[in-house]
Design an enzyme around this catalytic site. Structure first.
Site: not given
Length: 217
Positions: A129, A172, A175
């Site tokens: 990441c 993603e 996130h």
């Protein structure tokens, strides 16, 4: 299109314009690192809060920042912005012999994304990441998902994703809910990028790493 009653949030739009300017002519924004509160906050759904011009500039800057890092995805939270959008892209050759099932994943802007597994199959591989820079860890993820998102024009998409593209999309999207991949990773697998290259890169399936570092697959 986004909601008919959506209105540009002028204050937010100004803030985003200022953020974009910090990237300079190179369009490179600093990527916030683990420990920054924004990475742990659930994002606000995007519904036209930015002008079309500002949104286009933001996407372009995020794309450039992602590629320069380099990475295959970048969420808005990683540049300090709490809106539910991310960019993804991975240009690799399809490799049927790679157990990670890596495949071409063209550039997408994913706004308000979500996913659901379409089977009970999972896969565990090392991933990293940009907001946990310099390290990777083994993370179990769904192998097959239905991915849903809006694009930058407000058009809704629903597509099946498999293998590595599915992993990128999950990473993603997580996130944007305030989750980092390390939250559910095999913590004993955590390694620096250098040690991953030195010890564990020969076989993408982390069987040897699991035995030597003491974690279960």
């Amino acid at each position: 299109m986004f909601g008919k009653n959506a209105k540009v949030d002028l204050e937010l739009n100004r803030d985003v314009e200022q953020l974009i300017k910090t990237g300079g002519k190179e369009k490179l924004l600093p990527i916030v690192q683990a420990g920054e509160p924004v990475l742990r906050q659930r994002t606000v759904a995007y519904n036209g809060q930015l002008s079309k011009r500002t949104l286009a500039k933001l996407i372009d800057t995020m794309h450039t920042t992602m590629l320069e890092a380099p990475g295959v995805g970048l969420a808005a939270t990683q540049i300090g912005l709490g809106l539910a959008l991310a960019v993804v892209e991975d240009h690799v050759r399809d490799d049927e012999d790679d157990p990670r099932e890596i495949a071409e994943f063209p550039f997408h802007v994913i706004i308000n994304p979500s996913y659901k597994p379409t089977s009970d199959k999972t896969a565990s591989f090392y991933e990293g990441c940009l907001s946990f820079d310099g390290y990777q860890a083994v993370r179990k993820r769904w192998l097959d998902i239905t991915a849903e998102w809006d694009d930058e024009d407000g058009k809704h998409h629903s597509e099946p994703l498999h293998g590595w593209p599915a992993r990128i999309f999950q990473h993603e999207t997580d996130h944007l809910s305030g989750e980092l991949y390390i939250d559910r990773a095999e913590i004993r697998s955590l390694t620096t990028n250098e040690n991953l290259e030195d010890y564990w890169c020969e076989d993408p399936v982390p069987t040897e790493a699991a035995e030597e570092l003491g974690f279960a697959l």
